[in-house]
Design a protein around this motif. Structure first.
Motif, PDB file in Angstrom:
ATOM      1  N   MET A 131       0.957  -1.117   0.037  1.00  0.00           N
ATOM      2  CA  MET A 131       0.131  -0.046  -0.026  1.00  0.00           C
ATOM      3  C   MET A 131       0.745   1.311  -0.029  1.00  0.00           C
ATOM      4  SD  MET A 131      -3.238   1.056   0.219  1.00  0.00           S
ATOM      5  CE  MET A 131      -4.279  -0.324   0.692  1.00  0.00           C
ATOM      6  N   PRO A 132       0.579   2.205  -0.827  1.00  0.00           N
ATOM      7  CA  PRO A 132       1.448   3.491  -0.742  1.00  0.00           C
ATOM      8  C   PRO A 132       1.226   4.400   0.118  1.00  0.00           C
ATOM      9  CG  PRO A 132      -0.223   3.533  -2.241  1.00  0.00           C
ATOM     10  CD  PRO A 132      -0.358   2.157  -1.911  1.00  0.00           C
ATOM     11  N   GLN A 133       2.183   5.068   0.650  1.00  0.00           N
ATOM     12  CA  GLN A 133       2.152   5.867   1.623  1.00  0.00           C
ATOM     13  C   GLN A 133       1.521   7.265   0.877  1.00  0.00           C
ATOM     14  OE1 GLN A 133       5.438   6.865   4.077  1.00  0.00           O
ATOM     15  NE2 GLN A 133       5.786   4.627   4.660  1.00  0.00           N
ATOM     16  N   ILE A 134       0.423   7.740   1.564  1.00  0.00           N
ATOM     17  CA  ILE A 134      -0.221   8.971   1.070  1.00  0.00           C
ATOM     18  C   ILE A 134      -0.198   9.952   2.320  1.00  0.00           C
ATOM     19  CG2 ILE A 134      -2.085  10.250   0.055  1.00  0.00           C
ATOM     20  CD1 ILE A 134      -0.830   8.234  -1.798  1.00  0.00           C
ATOM     21  N   TRP A 135       0.602  11.082   2.254  1.00  0.00           N
ATOM     22  CA  TRP A 135       0.604  12.045   3.321  1.00  0.00           C
ATOM     23  C   TRP A 135      -0.298  13.574   2.485  1.00  0.00           C
ATOM     24  CZ3 TRP A 135       3.403  11.351   7.669  1.00  0.00           C
ATOM     25  CH2 TRP A 135       3.975  10.428   7.844  1.00  0.00           C
ATOM     26  N   VAL A 136      -1.179  13.896   3.342  1.00  0.00           N
ATOM     27  CA  VAL A 136      -2.124  14.719   2.892  1.00  0.00           C
ATOM     28  C   VAL A 136      -2.157  16.039   4.236  1.00  0.00           C
ATOM     29  CG1 VAL A 136      -3.491  13.492   1.412  1.00  0.00           C
ATOM     30  CG2 VAL A 136      -4.094  13.995   3.963  1.00  0.00           C
ATOM     31  N   THR A 137      -2.278  17.255   3.761  1.00  0.00           N
ATOM     32  CA  THR A 137      -2.338  18.277   4.555  1.00  0.00           C
ATOM     33  C   THR A 137      -3.577  18.269   5.393  1.00  0.00           C
ATOM     34  OG1 THR A 137      -3.447  19.904   3.033  1.00  0.00           O
ATOM     35  CG2 THR A 137      -0.974  19.825   3.202  1.00  0.00           C
ATOM     36  N   TYR A 138      -3.618  18.828   6.389  1.00  0.00           N
ATOM     37  CA  TYR A 138      -4.946  19.131   7.121  1.00  0.00           C
ATOM     38  C   TYR A 138      -6.447  19.442   6.263  1.00  0.00           C
ATOM     39  CZ  TYR A 138      -2.914  18.365  11.642  1.00  0.00           C
ATOM     40  OH  TYR A 138      -2.104  17.699  12.692  1.00  0.00           O
ATOM     41  N   GLU A 139      -5.994  20.393   5.264  1.00  0.00           N
ATOM     42  CA  GLU A 139      -6.979  21.019   4.294  1.00  0.00           C
ATOM     43  C   GLU A 139      -7.359  19.795   3.391  1.00  0.00           C
ATOM     44  OE1 GLU A 139      -4.148  22.643   5.106  1.00  0.00           O
ATOM     45  OE2 GLU A 139      -5.016  24.449   6.122  1.00  0.00           O
ATOM     46  N   GLU A 140      -6.482  18.881   2.708  1.00  0.00           N
ATOM     47  CA  GLU A 140      -6.892  17.802   1.833  1.00  0.00           C
ATOM     48  C   GLU A 140      -7.558  16.944   2.566  1.00  0.00           C
ATOM     49  OE1 GLU A 140      -2.946  18.248  -0.997  1.00  0.00           O
ATOM     50  OE2 GLU A 140      -2.772  17.128   1.121  1.00  0.00           O
ATOM     51  N   LEU A 141      -7.087  16.438   4.023  1.00  0.00           N
ATOM     52  CA  LEU A 141      -7.845  15.581   5.008  1.00  0.00           C
ATOM     53  C   LEU A 141      -9.358  15.971   5.115  1.00  0.00           C
ATOM     54  CD1 LEU A 141      -7.232  13.028   6.434  1.00  0.00           C
ATOM     55  CD2 LEU A 141      -6.660  14.215   8.542  1.00  0.00           C
ATOM     56  N   ALA A 142      -9.268  17.198   5.290  1.00  0.00           N
ATOM     57  CA  ALA A 142     -10.827  17.977   5.394  1.00  0.00           C
ATOM     58  C   ALA A 142     -11.658  17.460   4.448  1.00  0.00           C
ATOM     59  CB  ALA A 142     -10.983  19.278   5.829  1.00  0.00           C
ATOM     60  N   VAL A 143     -10.940  17.833   3.013  1.00  0.00           N
ATOM     61  CA  VAL A 143     -11.913  17.484   1.913  1.00  0.00           C
ATOM     62  C   VAL A 143     -12.104  15.992   1.947  1.00  0.00           C
ATOM     63  CG1 VAL A 143     -11.760  17.530  -0.689  1.00  0.00           C
ATOM     64  CG2 VAL A 143     -10.823  19.711   0.669  1.00  0.00           C
ATOM     65  N   LEU A 144     -11.045  15.228   2.056  1.00  0.00           N
ATOM     66  CA  LEU A 144     -11.487  13.612   1.820  1.00  0.00           C
ATOM     67  C   LEU A 144     -12.555  13.299   2.871  1.00  0.00           C
ATOM     68  CD1 LEU A 144     -10.438  10.964   0.750  1.00  0.00           C
ATOM     69  CD2 LEU A 144      -8.708  11.074   2.666  1.00  0.00           C
ATOM     70  N   MET A 145     -12.369  13.904   4.161  1.00  0.00           N
ATOM     71  CA  MET A 145     -13.351  13.472   5.169  1.00  0.00           C
ATOM     72  C   MET A 145     -14.706  14.214   5.112  1.00  0.00           C
ATOM     73  SD  MET A 145     -10.823  12.751   8.287  1.00  0.00           S
ATOM     74  CE  MET A 145     -11.633  11.486   9.246  1.00  0.00           C
ATOM     75  N   GLY A 146     -14.891  15.155   4.552  1.00  0.00           N
ATOM     76  CA  GLY A 146     -15.913  16.227   4.257  1.00  0.00           C
ATOM     77  C   GLY A 146     -16.213  17.013   5.702  1.00  0.00           C
ATOM     78  N   CYS A 147     -15.169  17.655   6.132  1.00  0.00           N
ATOM     79  CA  CYS A 147     -15.136  18.461   7.503  1.00  0.00           C
ATOM     80  C   CYS A 147     -14.246  19.635   7.372  1.00  0.00           C
ATOM     81  CB  CYS A 147     -15.141  17.442   8.664  1.00  0.00           C
ATOM     82  SG  CYS A 147     -13.258  17.003   8.538  1.00  0.00           S
ATOM     83  N   ASP A 148     -14.293  20.335   8.182  1.00  0.00           N
ATOM     84  CA  ASP A 148     -13.283  21.514   8.191  1.00  0.00           C
ATOM     85  C   ASP A 148     -11.979  21.043   8.692  1.00  0.00           C
ATOM     86  OD1 ASP A 148     -13.900  21.310  11.074  1.00  0.00           O
ATOM     87  OD2 ASP A 148     -14.620  23.194  11.037  1.00  0.00           O
TER      88      ASP A 148
END
Length: 95
Positions: A1-18
């Motif tokens: 499985m690849p390692q994907i590192w995201v910023t909090y902003e990108e994580l927020a988009v992924l999770m549908g939150c702020d």
């Protein structure tokens, strides 16, 4: 499985939150966190978040492809309509 590192902003988009919700989720799950060279903190996605991330990318690509195909179909329909109206053979058959 690849390692994907995201910023909090990108994580927020992924999770549908702020951003704050993404930060709380990263701490609660817990996700590995690292400070990047650009000064932003990045979270390493868990396997299920990585799958959701790739699903989102695939969904975006499919939506673009569908939009392109729909545009191509509209263009073809317009061309067919112009040819049909310009051709006496089609005009006689329609009349």
């Amino acid at each position: 499985m690849p390692q994907i590192w995201v910023t909090y902003e990108e994580l927020a988009v992924l999770m549908g939150c702020d951003r704050a919700g993404a930060r709380e989720a990263a701490a609660a799950i817990p996700l590995d966190l690292r400070k990047s060279r650009d000064g932003q903190t990045r979270a390493k996605l868990s396997p299920w978040l990585t799958e959701a991330y790739f699903d989102g990318l695939l969904r975006q690509r499919l939506e673009r492809e569908i939009a392109t195909c729909a545009g191509d179909l509209r263009t073809m329909l317009e061309r067919m309509a112009v040819r049909a109206s310009a051709s006496p053979r089609y005009a006689a058959a329609a009349g």
